[in-house]
Design a protein around this motif. Sequence first.
Motif, PDB file in Angstrom:
ATOM      1  N   SER A 118      52.844  50.222  34.110  1.00  0.00           N
ATOM      2  CA  SER A 118      52.261  48.927  34.459  1.00  0.00           C
ATOM      3  C   SER A 118      50.769  49.071  34.707  1.00  0.00           C
ATOM      4  O   SER A 118      49.977  48.191  34.353  1.00  0.00           O
ATOM      5  CB  SER A 118      52.972  48.390  35.702  1.00  0.00           C
ATOM      6  OG  SER A 118      52.234  47.358  36.257  1.00  0.00           O
TER       7      SER A 118
ATOM      8  N   GLY B 219      49.020  49.175  31.272  1.00  0.00           N
ATOM      9  CA  GLY B 219      48.997  47.883  30.589  1.00  0.00           C
ATOM     10  C   GLY B 219      48.080  46.897  31.276  1.00  0.00           C
ATOM     11  O   GLY B 219      47.288  46.203  30.640  1.00  0.00           O
ATOM     12  N   THR B 220      48.177  46.861  32.606  1.00  0.00           N
ATOM     13  CA  THR B 220      47.372  45.887  33.331  1.00  0.00           C
ATOM     14  C   THR B 220      45.895  46.226  33.237  1.00  0.00           C
ATOM     15  O   THR B 220      45.054  45.350  33.036  1.00  0.00           O
ATOM     16  CB  THR B 220      47.798  45.875  34.807  1.00  0.00           C
ATOM     17  OG1 THR B 220      49.210  45.920  34.879  1.00  0.00           O
ATOM     18  CG2 THR B 220      47.283  44.646  35.489  1.00  0.00           C
TER      19      THR B 220
ATOM     20  N   THR C 283      44.137  45.106  29.938  1.00  0.00           N
ATOM     21  CA  THR C 283      43.691  43.715  29.905  1.00  0.00           C
ATOM     22  C   THR C 283      42.503  43.517  30.827  1.00  0.00           C
ATOM     23  O   THR C 283      41.517  42.864  30.477  1.00  0.00           O
ATOM     24  CB  THR C 283      44.839  42.800  30.377  1.00  0.00           C
ATOM     25  OG1 THR C 283      46.063  43.333  29.930  1.00  0.00           O
ATOM     26  CG2 THR C 283      44.645  41.406  29.868  1.00  0.00           C
TER      27      THR C 283
ATOM     28  N   SER D 106      39.292  44.952  29.510  1.00  0.00           N
ATOM     29  CA  SER D 106      38.725  44.226  28.369  1.00  0.00           C
ATOM     30  C   SER D 106      38.079  42.933  28.830  1.00  0.00           C
ATOM     31  O   SER D 106      37.085  42.494  28.253  1.00  0.00           O
ATOM     32  CB  SER D 106      39.790  43.962  27.305  1.00  0.00           C
ATOM     33  OG  SER D 106      40.697  43.011  27.749  1.00  0.00           O
ATOM     34  N   LEU D 107      38.614  42.339  29.903  1.00  0.00           N
ATOM     35  CA  LEU D 107      37.961  41.140  30.422  1.00  0.00           C
ATOM     36  C   LEU D 107      36.631  41.500  31.078  1.00  0.00           C
ATOM     37  O   LEU D 107      35.652  40.775  30.967  1.00  0.00           O
ATOM     38  CB  LEU D 107      38.877  40.447  31.435  1.00  0.00           C
ATOM     39  CG  LEU D 107      40.090  39.748  30.839  1.00  0.00           C
ATOM     40  CD1 LEU D 107      41.039  39.324  31.935  1.00  0.00           C
ATOM     41  CD2 LEU D 107      39.661  38.545  30.030  1.00  0.00           C
TER      42      LEU D 107
ATOM     43  N   ARG E   5      33.869  42.438  28.549  1.00  0.00           N
ATOM     44  CA  ARG E   5      33.362  41.318  27.763  1.00  0.00           C
ATOM     45  C   ARG E   5      32.769  40.254  28.660  1.00  0.00           C
ATOM     46  O   ARG E   5      32.432  39.172  28.200  1.00  0.00           O
ATOM     47  CB  ARG E   5      34.492  40.713  26.919  1.00  0.00           C
ATOM     48  CG  ARG E   5      34.805  41.559  25.718  1.00  0.00           C
ATOM     49  CD  ARG E   5      35.689  40.857  24.737  1.00  0.00           C
ATOM     50  NE  ARG E   5      37.043  40.726  25.193  1.00  0.00           N
ATOM     51  CZ  ARG E   5      37.688  39.570  25.261  1.00  0.00           C
ATOM     52  NH1 ARG E   5      37.089  38.457  24.916  1.00  0.00           N
ATOM     53  NH2 ARG E   5      38.917  39.525  25.670  1.00  0.00           N
TER      54      ARG E   5
ATOM     55  N   LYS F  76      34.137  38.376  30.807  1.00  0.00           N
ATOM     56  CA  LYS F  76      34.899  37.131  30.893  1.00  0.00           C
ATOM     57  C   LYS F  76      35.346  36.859  32.320  1.00  0.00           C
ATOM     58  O   LYS F  76      35.816  35.788  32.632  1.00  0.00           O
ATOM     59  CB  LYS F  76      36.161  37.230  30.010  1.00  0.00           C
ATOM     60  CG  LYS F  76      35.899  37.130  28.547  1.00  0.00           C
ATOM     61  CD  LYS F  76      35.592  35.716  28.144  1.00  0.00           C
ATOM     62  CE  LYS F  76      35.058  35.707  26.746  1.00  0.00           C
ATOM     63  NZ  LYS F  76      35.533  34.680  25.908  1.00  0.00           N
TER      64      LYS F  76
ATOM     65  N   ARG G 280      43.071  40.975  40.753  1.00  0.00           N
ATOM     66  CA  ARG G 280      44.228  40.429  40.042  1.00  0.00           C
ATOM     67  C   ARG G 280      45.092  41.551  39.489  1.00  0.00           C
ATOM     68  O   ARG G 280      46.320  41.496  39.545  1.00  0.00           O
ATOM     69  CB  ARG G 280      43.739  39.523  38.916  1.00  0.00           C
ATOM     70  CG  ARG G 280      44.802  38.639  38.352  1.00  0.00           C
ATOM     71  CD  ARG G 280      44.163  37.429  37.725  1.00  0.00           C
ATOM     72  NE  ARG G 280      43.354  37.755  36.562  1.00  0.00           N
ATOM     73  CZ  ARG G 280      43.841  37.867  35.336  1.00  0.00           C
ATOM     74  NH1 ARG G 280      45.112  37.701  35.127  1.00  0.00           N
ATOM     75  NH2 ARG G 280      43.054  38.157  34.327  1.00  0.00           N
TER      76      ARG G 280
ATOM     77  N   ASP H  49      47.248  43.001  42.093  1.00  0.00           N
ATOM     78  CA  ASP H  49      48.341  42.075  42.406  1.00  0.00           C
ATOM     79  C   ASP H  49      49.492  42.239  41.427  1.00  0.00           C
ATOM     80  O   ASP H  49      50.655  42.332  41.811  1.00  0.00           O
ATOM     81  CB  ASP H  49      47.846  40.628  42.305  1.00  0.00           C
ATOM     82  CG  ASP H  49      47.350  40.138  43.648  1.00  0.00           C
ATOM     83  OD1 ASP H  49      46.595  39.165  43.669  1.00  0.00           O
ATOM     84  OD2 ASP H  49      47.736  40.747  44.661  1.00  0.00           O
ATOM     85  N   VAL H  50      49.150  42.258  40.143  1.00  0.00           N
ATOM     86  CA  VAL H  50      50.193  42.361  39.107  1.00  0.00           C
ATOM     87  C   VAL H  50      50.926  43.689  39.212  1.00  0.00           C
ATOM     88  O   VAL H  50      52.146  43.755  39.097  1.00  0.00           O
ATOM     89  CB  VAL H  50      49.578  42.197  37.704  1.00  0.00           C
ATOM     90  CG1 VAL H  50      50.631  42.400  36.637  1.00  0.00           C
ATOM     91  CG2 VAL H  50      48.954  40.832  37.574  1.00  0.00           C
TER      92      VAL H  50
ATOM     93  N   LYS I 213      53.261  43.661  42.042  1.00  0.00           N
ATOM     94  CA  LYS I 213      54.428  42.840  41.741  1.00  0.00           C
ATOM     95  C   LYS I 213      55.428  43.604  40.881  1.00  0.00           C
ATOM     96  O   LYS I 213      56.626  43.561  41.101  1.00  0.00           O
ATOM     97  CB  LYS I 213      53.977  41.576  41.002  1.00  0.00           C
ATOM     98  CG  LYS I 213      54.899  40.408  41.199  1.00  0.00           C
ATOM     99  CD  LYS I 213      54.294  39.096  40.754  1.00  0.00           C
ATOM    100  CE  LYS I 213      53.708  39.114  39.360  1.00  0.00           C
ATOM    101  NZ  LYS I 213      54.045  37.922  38.599  1.00  0.00           N
ATOM    102  N   SER I 214      54.913  44.320  39.893  1.00  0.00           N
ATOM    103  CA  SER I 214      55.833  45.007  38.987  1.00  0.00           C
ATOM    104  C   SER I 214      56.463  46.210  39.653  1.00  0.00           C
ATOM    105  O   SER I 214      57.520  46.652  39.244  1.00  0.00           O
ATOM    106  CB  SER I 214      55.107  45.440  37.715  1.00  0.00           C
ATOM    107  OG  SER I 214      54.230  46.494  37.999  1.00  0.00           O
TER     108      SER I 214
END
Lengths: 295, 397, 466
Positions: free
Chosen positions: B361, B364-365, B368, B371-372, B375, B377, B386, B389-390, B393-394
């Motif tokens: 996890s 993977g997290t 993302t 990459s944000l 860039r 974003k 965030r 947090d994810v 949660k996992s």
Amino acid sequence: MLNRIKKKSIAICSNLILLFFLLIVLYPVYFIMITSFESSDTLVIEFSVQNFSLDNWKYILGIDYINTVTQEVVRSPYPFIIWFKNSIKIASITAAIVLFICTLAAYGLYRFTFFGKKYFLISLIILQMFPSMMGMVALFLLLSKLGTFFPWFGLDTHAGLILTYLGMTPFFIWLTKSYFSTIPKSIVEAAMIDGCKEFTIFYSIILPLALPMLVVIFILVFITVFSDFVIPSILIKDPKLLTFAVGMREFISAYDIRWGKFAAATILGGLPIVIIFMITQKFLVQGLTKGSVKE
Amino acid sequence: MKVFFFLCIIFVSTSLQSKAEEKEITLWVSNGNIAKILNEIAQPFNKKYKVTISAATVDNTVEQFKTNALGGKGPDVIVWAHDIIGTLVESGLITSVEISPSVRKEIFPVALDAFTYNGKLYGYPYNFEHIALIYNKKLIKIPPKTFEELLKVAQNFTKNDHYGFLFPVNDFYFSYPIFKAFDVYIFGPNARDIGLNSKRAIEAATYIKSFTIPPKGSGEKTLMPIDVDYNTMMRFMITGKLAMMINGAWSLPKLQAAKIDYGIAPIPTIRGKKALPFIGSYGFYVSRMSTHKILIKTFIENYIYQDDALIRLYKEERRAPAIKTAYNKLKDDPIYKADLEGFSNAYVEGAPMPNVRTMASVFGTMKTTLSLITRDKESVSQALNRAVDVIKKSSRN
Amino acid sequence: MKVKSKKKITPYCYLFFSIVSFLLLIVYPLLYTFYISLTNLGTGHILNCTEAKKIILEEVIYPDNAAILDFNILEKNNAFILYMKQSERKAYQIFLPRNTQTEEILTGTQISIDEYKKLSSCKNTATSEQFIEHLTHLERTTFQIENRIYKLTSLTTLSEVQKRYKELNTSTIIDTKTNSTYQPDFSTGYFETPSGDRLLPGFVTRIGFQNYLNFFKGTSFGIPFLKIFLWTLMWAAGSTISAFIFGLILASLLSSQTIYGKKIFRVGFLIPYAIPVFLSAMVWSAIFNFSFGPMNKLVSYILHIKIPWLLDPLWAKLACLMVGLWVGFPYMMLICLGLIQSIPQDLYDAAKIDGAGFIHRFTKITFPSLYKPMLPILIGTFAFNFNNFNLIYLFSGGNPPMVDTNTMGGETDLLISYTYKLAFGPSGSNNFGLASAIAVIIFILIASMSIFNFKISGVFKEEESL
């Protein structure tokens, strides 16, 4: 005179437009082609080959060659040709069996009404919308149980694999039935007046008239089965029985896509379909209902 | 009708296949070349013990292993990286193993560490690897020792379709060393403590962001394109248009094939702190359902853990053997000496990638999230918060 | 009378094979997946309760100062004898009958050193093949010597072990080290103590509609789900309709008289379909690469900017639709080619005589004739694209990622790729039960949409009249 020039210019225009579309459509295919001749195993997105070499093709076809850097003989550990034959065999047999089941069922639906016909039709197409990916566990268990009773059909067999693919028939039954519906009823009525049995009507009249659609279905099933890698990768482990699409996945790992060999394998894989299509084209384009019944 | 019968015959004949012999030990590997080598190593063992060890190439090995377990089937052994241990143990799919003490002391501790979960050993490691700085000797004579130096050098090279320094910034496996140099930890002592949104982590992520989006007013060039990824990095390296990259030994054969004269060096330090990468180790896991555990142990200890077998595997995979004697032999071999030496320091000081279930996890997290960030974003602190947090949660599942 | 009954059975004869394959390959997986959605199948819950218990009970620990005995084997009277020396004064032998049952505990008896020496000088040492034949049984046998338990740990050694867990009664397990008791909890799928400590591995258990509830309650639902649902609809409709129109136009062009080289065109236009999607998706991904892809090279040449194809939500969606069209139109073209054959040529000839141009012939003859047969196909293709995991996942991976949510959903994710990420993705829960539940939900959604579509397009009404 003017009409002829007009006609000719329209013809040339349409030809050019078609050519333009064809080039756009085949644009990525061109890249795949030149990538297969590239020795550094990277995806070529320039317009010409940087380092031309036939090594990728030799690897796929099982021909030994010498790696120019390490001076070692390279032989692919993968029996691609065997996988290629496997895929062709499985795809053709599946297509044939699908046609068999489809035509019979479509004829039954076309000619007869019976209790629950409407609901059967509806459920045929609706239930097939279930994402087959999630059903893989169920199919895996089914085949493994089946394999203990009938060793022919178990996991790791071609028969089991073909059995799994027969799940795509409902859609094609619809397609075939739709095509049957376009055959003028008068022909069938004429045959019945002549005292033909049901099966004869099916075999001698409906089937030949539906030939274009049957060819289409054969090609569609063949392509779908040939290109599929999910199902064989789960159901087949024996390296001698693997299919081509699964074999191609060998070249893809998380960081290291060996584009050259992958591209060569793709082109090899595309050949049977293209050849079949070229052969069956003429069946596709005969207007067979021409003049058979005067409306 | 004739056609139908013909089809039936084909149908039947394809189904008649001989079943495998009883005394078969199956191994699943995802790489066909490795499978071939394992089969060859197994030949003398097969003859001696009258069993058949066969290695099969299975794509997506772990997922297949799990699916097969549902049906009560599957191989005896699978070969995979150590980070999957958590998942396999918690599903009850593999059994713990013992290595004879005389053999065990010949294995690098870091490899054994990698395969230890909850205090027990769950696999037989046979190699290990990590990433390092790989540079083009034609462009760089002496590799930089500090990151600050590296960035300066990279600036000079980045122009006219050439790049000075590229690596997949969004891949946490590659950018972890930078986080490590900033003293960021992933899992704290408490299970709920994920250190990826700490102040130091924000500093580290901002540092990484400056590669793709140089801070305003610094006058620096953009070192890396916004969507830099592994393939881009390799493409430029192979065509000689990249001076330095961070990558692992698996990429060396491709560089050799493209005739690049490469050098290997440790990842430069950041503000004096070492940027130690993850150590990854590959090994043999034994399925709980296997009835040949002792034979497998005998095979691995007496046949795989032999120097020539490990050296053969090295030549194919370029991952350093986990047995000290084999490793030293390779180090003495002039062809492979430079490669191994370039990678060596991390073996001593580095730590294996965490093998807990939540690690997947994290990767993977963070992919993302990074990459944000790179860039622009999302702000660094928001994105990292965030992410944590994810991950939390996992980990509750 | 005979004719009547024959007529009743005949349709079923024709439909027999299709009914069988339908039940086996479509109905059964669907029902089974629904069954799975009511369980907690997933990582950590793959085995059933009995199997999990067996594994837990099998766990052994090595006590401090565990004894290790090296043994040799003799073959005598169709049985084996294992003999070993513990010290200069103690030796044991274990009698191994040929058909050892796994659950047996074999007891060793003490023998004198002289007897040991006699055994070691015996000539019929068992060959390794014979011994290996029994290895599988022996690996699970427990040996008992003088109140200590031993297990086989290599081809020549027995090691003393201690079972960590003991079975108190059929449902309780006690840990001999800590003395805590564990009972199976059928709502969480673990053996647990009253205070909540768990034993691994867990087991599969039925949890009813828990998965569905979790999904609807969790943050994975709500706004991201809605956004993804809308995009999935747009994608399915857009790619299906654009492929249909393009395919239909090509098919009618390629069936008309005025084109040269029809054969070549037909084969050429089929090729995108002949290439497996998992390859073309990756190639297209490289083509749309922001910094280096040829698409942007072309665009920057003409418009002097680079389009952030897979980085920006809107452009990524557009790119997906373009690739969907490329991959989907040959299929439509092929079917239309087939269906166009059913239109009698006389209609076209008559129209030409009447002076109708190509466009007129197309809209008044071709399109109306194909509309009815194509409807079920269009609806079917819509459903296929709705679940077209392969293409989206390999082309864009669902990217660019959604910024404003707490899940790992992407702007181009379809419901099914989102499900995949939730269940199997790296940050996912690896919960197959949950994935099955979401799949069932998706199925209900799309089935109801399709039934609705069918009803309003009157396809079923047509069928009745035949």
